[in-house]
Design a protein around this motif. Structure first.
Motif, PDB file in Angstrom:
ATOM      1  N   HIS A  28       0.876  -1.178   0.000  1.00  0.00           N
ATOM      2  CA  HIS A  28       0.000   0.000   0.000  1.00  0.00           C
ATOM      3  C   HIS A  28       0.909   1.223   0.000  1.00  0.00           C
ATOM      4  CE1 HIS A  28      -3.539   2.435   1.564  1.00  0.00           C
ATOM      5  NE2 HIS A  28      -4.076   1.693   0.608  1.00  0.00           N
ATOM      6  N   LEU A  29       1.271   1.691  -1.196  1.00  0.00           N
ATOM      7  CA  LEU A  29       2.358   2.649  -1.368  1.00  0.00           C
ATOM      8  C   LEU A  29       1.872   3.989  -1.896  1.00  0.00           C
ATOM      9  CD1 LEU A  29       4.870   0.189  -3.079  1.00  0.00           C
ATOM     10  CD2 LEU A  29       4.974   1.011  -0.713  1.00  0.00           C
ATOM     11  N   GLY A  30       2.473   5.052  -1.387  1.00  0.00           N
ATOM     12  CA  GLY A  30       2.220   6.384  -1.930  1.00  0.00           C
ATOM     13  C   GLY A  30       0.831   6.917  -1.666  1.00  0.00           C
ATOM     14  N   VAL A  31       0.151   6.399  -0.655  1.00  0.00           N
ATOM     15  CA  VAL A  31      -1.247   6.777  -0.392  1.00  0.00           C
ATOM     16  C   VAL A  31      -1.301   7.879   0.661  1.00  0.00           C
ATOM     17  CG1 VAL A  31      -3.507   5.961   0.393  1.00  0.00           C
ATOM     18  CG2 VAL A  31      -2.045   4.475  -1.010  1.00  0.00           C
ATOM     19  N   LEU A  32      -2.142   8.861   0.402  1.00  0.00           N
ATOM     20  CA  LEU A  32      -2.397   9.926   1.365  1.00  0.00           C
ATOM     21  C   LEU A  32      -3.900  10.088   1.536  1.00  0.00           C
ATOM     22  CD1 LEU A  32      -1.400  12.322   3.134  1.00  0.00           C
ATOM     23  CD2 LEU A  32      -1.660  13.762   1.095  1.00  0.00           C
ATOM     24  N   GLY A  33      -4.373   9.873   2.768  1.00  0.00           N
ATOM     25  CA  GLY A  33      -5.757  10.186   3.097  1.00  0.00           C
ATOM     26  C   GLY A  33      -5.843  11.629   3.556  1.00  0.00           C
ATOM     27  N   ILE A  34      -6.785  12.380   2.993  1.00  0.00           N
ATOM     28  CA  ILE A  34      -7.018  13.787   3.358  1.00  0.00           C
ATOM     29  C   ILE A  34      -8.432  13.836   3.918  1.00  0.00           C
ATOM     30  CG2 ILE A  34      -7.078  16.175   2.546  1.00  0.00           C
ATOM     31  CD1 ILE A  34      -5.315  15.221   0.160  1.00  0.00           C
ATOM     32  N   GLU A  35      -8.559  13.657   5.226  1.00  0.00           N
ATOM     33  CA  GLU A  35      -9.822  13.275   5.842  1.00  0.00           C
ATOM     34  C   GLU A  35     -10.393  14.435   6.661  1.00  0.00           C
ATOM     35  OE1 GLU A  35      -8.704   9.651   7.844  1.00  0.00           O
ATOM     36  OE2 GLU A  35      -7.649   8.947   6.056  1.00  0.00           O
ATOM     37  N   ASP A  36     -11.262  15.197   6.030  1.00  0.00           N
ATOM     38  CA  ASP A  36     -11.894  16.339   6.685  1.00  0.00           C
ATOM     39  C   ASP A  36     -13.048  15.859   7.549  1.00  0.00           C
ATOM     40  OD1 ASP A  36     -10.261  18.286   5.433  1.00  0.00           O
ATOM     41  OD2 ASP A  36     -11.500  18.218   3.636  1.00  0.00           O
ATOM     42  N   GLY A  37     -13.076  16.302   8.813  1.00  0.00           N
ATOM     43  CA  GLY A  37     -14.105  15.775   9.689  1.00  0.00           C
ATOM     44  C   GLY A  37     -14.507  16.692  10.821  1.00  0.00           C
ATOM     45  N   ARG A  38     -15.489  16.185  11.547  1.00  0.00           N
ATOM     46  CA  ARG A  38     -15.972  16.777  12.800  1.00  0.00           C
ATOM     47  C   ARG A  38     -15.979  15.613  13.781  1.00  0.00           C
ATOM     48  NH1 ARG A  38     -19.575  21.327  13.018  1.00  0.00           N
ATOM     49  NH2 ARG A  38     -20.708  21.582  14.982  1.00  0.00           N
ATOM     50  N   THR A  39     -14.798  15.345  14.372  1.00  0.00           N
ATOM     51  CA  THR A  39     -14.631  14.071  15.064  1.00  0.00           C
ATOM     52  C   THR A  39     -13.371  14.058  15.910  1.00  0.00           C
ATOM     53  OG1 THR A  39     -14.497  11.662  14.698  1.00  0.00           O
ATOM     54  CG2 THR A  39     -13.324  13.051  13.129  1.00  0.00           C
ATOM     55  N   ALA A  40     -13.383  13.227  16.933  1.00  0.00           N
ATOM     56  CA  ALA A  40     -12.169  12.756  17.585  1.00  0.00           C
ATOM     57  C   ALA A  40     -11.948  11.332  17.064  1.00  0.00           C
ATOM     58  CB  ALA A  40     -12.333  12.802  19.102  1.00  0.00           C
ATOM     59  N   ILE A  41     -11.236  10.490  17.808  1.00  0.00           N
ATOM     60  CA  ILE A  41     -11.011   9.114  17.359  1.00  0.00           C
ATOM     61  C   ILE A  41     -11.975   8.198  18.097  1.00  0.00           C
ATOM     62  CG2 ILE A  41      -9.339   7.254  17.120  1.00  0.00           C
ATOM     63  CD1 ILE A  41      -8.791   9.773  15.420  1.00  0.00           C
ATOM     64  N   GLY A  42     -12.957   7.688  17.368  1.00  0.00           N
ATOM     65  CA  GLY A  42     -13.974   6.837  17.964  1.00  0.00           C
ATOM     66  C   GLY A  42     -15.227   7.615  18.320  1.00  0.00           C
ATOM     67  N   HIS A  43     -16.361   6.929  18.273  1.00  0.00           N
ATOM     68  CA  HIS A  43     -17.655   7.563  18.513  1.00  0.00           C
ATOM     69  C   HIS A  43     -17.785   8.030  19.962  1.00  0.00           C
ATOM     70  CE1 HIS A  43     -22.284   7.281  17.598  1.00  0.00           C
ATOM     71  NE2 HIS A  43     -21.907   8.486  17.956  1.00  0.00           N
ATOM     72  N   ALA A  44     -17.451   7.139  20.908  1.00  0.00           N
ATOM     73  CA  ALA A  44     -17.621   7.498  22.323  1.00  0.00           C
ATOM     74  C   ALA A  44     -16.770   8.704  22.698  1.00  0.00           C
ATOM     75  CB  ALA A  44     -17.279   6.295  23.206  1.00  0.00           C
ATOM     76  N   ALA A  45     -15.533   8.718  22.249  1.00  0.00           N
ATOM     77  CA  ALA A  45     -14.658   9.860  22.549  1.00  0.00           C
ATOM     78  C   ALA A  45     -15.185  11.140  21.914  1.00  0.00           C
ATOM     79  CB  ALA A  45     -13.241   9.576  22.061  1.00  0.00           C
ATOM     80  N   SER A  46     -15.740  11.030  20.720  1.00  0.00           N
ATOM     81  CA  SER A  46     -16.207  12.218  20.003  1.00  0.00           C
ATOM     82  C   SER A  46     -17.404  12.883  20.680  1.00  0.00           C
ATOM     83  CB  SER A  46     -16.584  11.844  18.562  1.00  0.00           C
ATOM     84  OG  SER A  46     -15.452  11.390  17.852  1.00  0.00           O
ATOM     85  N   ILE A  47     -18.275  12.082  21.298  1.00  0.00           N
ATOM     86  CA  ILE A  47     -19.454  12.665  21.936  1.00  0.00           C
ATOM     87  C   ILE A  47     -19.227  12.910  23.427  1.00  0.00           C
ATOM     88  CG2 ILE A  47     -20.981  11.645  20.221  1.00  0.00           C
ATOM     89  CD1 ILE A  47     -21.825   9.556  22.249  1.00  0.00           C
ATOM     90  N   GLY A  48     -18.077  12.456  23.941  1.00  0.00           N
ATOM     91  CA  GLY A  48     -17.718  12.709  25.336  1.00  0.00           C
ATOM     92  C   GLY A  48     -16.655  13.792  25.422  1.00  0.00           C
ATOM     93  N   ASP A  49     -15.900  13.743  26.491  1.00  0.00           N
ATOM     94  CA  ASP A  49     -14.795  14.686  26.640  1.00  0.00           C
ATOM     95  C   ASP A  49     -13.612  14.204  25.803  1.00  0.00           C
ATOM     96  OD1 ASP A  49     -13.379  16.905  27.790  1.00  0.00           O
ATOM     97  OD2 ASP A  49     -12.323  15.458  29.055  1.00  0.00           O
TER      98      ASP A  49
END
Length: 364
Positions: A272-293
């Protein structure tokens, strides 16, 4: 019908309806066919894959909606949610006066909400205009786009103004028997050209070098400014410019996933070479963390949208490609045009300057 392709003058986009991933995007520019998006090498290889992979990894390609982003630890679902792993139905697909518009609905509900994906193509515009609409439901949901591009010879990056960049507490691949990374974890820098490196010193986040075998993930937080949020990647070998744009009020963070031979286990297997994800979001890492502190909330950054019966919200996103390999210093949008300033010169391309709703209040 597993894939649907829509077209307008100078552009075509195909959606894999089994998982909601963009299977192909082709832009005609100066007599060339530009393909800005990535498709994982195993998708069309007809090979045996590990049995426990989520369908979103099995069919990994292009761009897709994450809802939630990362772990589904509030409502049971695969990695990045049902939006990235299950079927979408075509509810509308028809020509418009100046292009094409298609609407897709996710068969699953997300936290009780229905989810619609809207693609719009405009004749002569080298851009895919996307909108996602959540209707009903309860609780809150984190979201992110997940566009991935790929390079044969590396590239140079430029960004709209950012407050800072930060890595998480732990790297994606901490075990050297399984993979490798180059950034320091955790770390933070307001200077994108000088981010702390794992082995000491610094690395330049505006340079993607093919010799750097790595699996790294870093979050960029948008600064306060009056324009669109944007990422531009000048791909060296491809001699083109990949553009990803957002409304920072809707999607306040941009997460970069640098995947360049940094995972040794299947299905990645170092290929998996030369790949760049450009991930625009409204989020932390994981659902629980995103809706909590979480650390982003403590910085004043929104990490989820509120759901509610009788309520709907939407957010918009743009992906495009142009010929030429120089990252812009500035991007402005107005009066149906996008202006790219590079050094002492500027260039204009057709762009729906009202689409991203810059300056309008975003949903909470």
């Amino acid at each position: 019908m597993d894939t649907i392709t829509i077209k307008a003058k100078g552009i075509s986009v195909s959606l894999d309806l089994t998982v909601g991933h963009i299977a192909d995007m082709t832009v005609e520019s100066d007599g060339r066919q530009l393909k800005p998006l990535h498709r994982a090498p195993w998708v069309d290889a007809n090979e045996t894959l590990p049995k426990d992979l989520p369908q979103g990894t099995v069919r990994l390609s292009g761009d897709f909606l994450c809802a939630p982003f990362s772990r589904s630890d509030v409502e049971e679902a695969p990695l990045h949610g049902w939006t990235a792993n299950s079927a979408w139905d075509v509810t509308e697909s028809s020509a418009t006066d100046d292009g094409w518009r298609a609407v897709f609905r996710l068969r699953h509900e997300v936290m009780g909400a229905s989810v619609d994906k809207i693609f719009t193509l405009i004749d002569g515009h080298p851009f895919l205009y996307q909108e996602h609409v959540f209707s009903g439901g309860s609780g809150a949901i984190s979201v992110a786009h997940h566009p991935m591009t790929v390079m044969k010879g590396g590239g140079r990056l430029a960004f709209s103004p950012k407050r800072f960049a930060a890595t998480l507490a732990d790297p994606l691949e901490p075990d050297p028997a399984r993979g490798r990374f180059m950034l320091a974890y955790p770390a933070r820098s307001a200077e994108l050209g000088q981010f702390p490196a794992a082995g000491g010193g610094t690395l330049d986040l505006t340079q993607y070098r093919m010799e750097d075998r790595r699996e790294d993930f870093i979050t960029l937080v948008e600064a306060d400014h009056a324009g669109p949020g944007w990422t531009a990647l000048a791909r060296q070998a491809e001699e083109d410019l990949v553009l990803v744009l957002k409304n920072p009020a809707e999607l306040p963070v941009t997460m970069l996933w640098l995947s360049n031979g940094g995972r040794d286990y299947a299905p990645w297997s170092g290929r998996h070479l030369g790949v760049l994800g450009i991930e625009d979001g409204r989020t932390a890492i994981g659902h629980a963390a995103s809706i909590g502190d979480n650390w982003l909330k403590r910085e004043g950054v929104a990490t989820a949208f509120a759901l509610g019966e009788g309520r709907s919200f939407s957010f918009r996103h743009v992906i495009g490609a142009l010929s030429g390999g120089t990252p812009p210093r500035e991007i402005t949008t107005a009066d149906g045009r996008m202006r790219l300033a590079t050094g002492g010169s500027t260039s204009d391309v057709p762009f729906d300057s009202a689409f991203l709703r810059i300056g309008q209040p975003a949903a909470a």
